[in-house]
Design an enzyme around this catalytic site. Sequence first.
Site, PDB file in Angstrom:
ATOM      1  N   CYS A   1       2.982   1.862   3.023  1.00 45.93           N
ATOM      2  CA  CYS A   1       4.103   0.929   3.212  1.00 45.93           C
ATOM      3  C   CYS A   1       5.315   1.412   2.419  1.00 45.93           C
ATOM      4  CB  CYS A   1       3.725  -0.471   2.753  1.00 45.93           C
ATOM      5  SG  CYS A   1       2.140  -1.034   3.385  1.00 45.93           S
TER       6      CYS A   1
ATOM      7  N   CYS B   1       0.841  -1.188   0.000  1.00 42.14           N
ATOM      8  CA  CYS B   1       0.000   0.000   0.000  1.00 42.14           C
ATOM      9  C   CYS B   1       0.888   1.254   0.000  1.00 42.14           C
ATOM     10  CB  CYS B   1      -0.924   0.006   1.210  1.00 42.14           C
ATOM     11  SG  CYS B   1      -0.062  -0.136   2.776  1.00 42.14           S
TER      12      CYS B   1
END
Lengths: 342, 79
Positions: B13, B10
Amino acid sequence: MSKIKNNIVLVLILIPIWIILYKYLQEISDFIVFRLFQMTPEKHMTETLRFFIYEVPKVLMLLVLIIFVVGIVRTYFSPEKTRKALEGKSLFTGNVMASLLGIVTPFCSCSAIPLFLGFVEAGIPLGVTFSFLIAAPMINEVALILLIGLFGWKVAVIYVLTGLSIAIFAGFILEKLKLTRYVADWVYKTHAKQNLEQEEALSISQRISAGGEVVREIVGKIWIYILLGIAVGAGAHGFVPDEYLAGALGNQNWYSVPLAILVGIPLYSNAAGIIPIVSVLIEKGVTLGTALAFMMSVIGLSLPEIIILKKVLKWQLIGIFVGVVAFGIVIVGLIFNYLVFI
Amino acid sequence: MEIKVLGTGCAKCKSLEKVTRKAVDELKLDATVTKVEDIQKIMEYAVMRTPALVIDEKVVLSGQLPKVAELKELISNHS
């Protein structure tokens, strides 16, 4: 220390300003449209612009306030605590608690998998986990704010109650169907090597800054959808005749609810983008039940989430999951269309 | 020192990996930063929110994206 004080003082100053501004918003926007822009009332373009200039600050102000408050409330919750609270709960109680906790626990659909695995590993029943996964995206603060802002308290409360019922009963039914065999095989083989240590308690001031942080993050991400959603809404408000949609999606057609859900599943939007559009649907003659069903299906059942879940669930289970939730939404939609008149 | 960034891909991240590398560079630490994307490996650390940060096999952060300064403090406190 002085920084901590500033934090609280700032909030105390901003709140009265917020209240005064919000109270006079209609006057301010009318002043801009009629005095500054010198536009004639009752014209299509005037009504469109007036709607836009009033709704955008209204929704943004509500958004900032409620996301801030919810952001502070959420510092008291975490997926880890929620998991702990759900461990060992009996089935129905577990479903109810999971749905309620789904509303307040910080959740992002990109974390759906680790959360799912974390729950399953703690021995929380699949159905209870599903209750959480249904409630968490469907009932959230953004949806709530926009519903209050555009339709008032009554519709917002109805939305929360029916959303909760769907999450509770869908989770309950999914558990009763004994679907564990449709979870990807590796899920039950994974075991954590360690546990997370206890989180430390935060001070009030830290919680306030956490709330501010969340506002920046969420509003920064969704303001453009709100603007677009309201722009579409404003355009339709000014130019599309009232009752335009009443024929196809009004009360008379039983198929309007299932149709709205079918259209809603592949559409993916967050609450911020869809609600201003739903508001216009209602204004143009779509019944409340159909509009709510459409909204629940768009934000509660979405293709991207289904694709994420595909990693841990076999397609049979995904099918049943979508089917049960869609069925719940149909019932809610029909109940509203036939029994409730608002 | 061994630092791992846990995250499935994501946006947050990716940012955490970037911020972590920056913090390590600025601290001039002798540390390896690796990204763990495999969900089964991530689950071994019992995190329920991604992204998470693991220093020497210990989870120090989960579900948050700290600023470089905060991260530098966190890392130097750990060494």
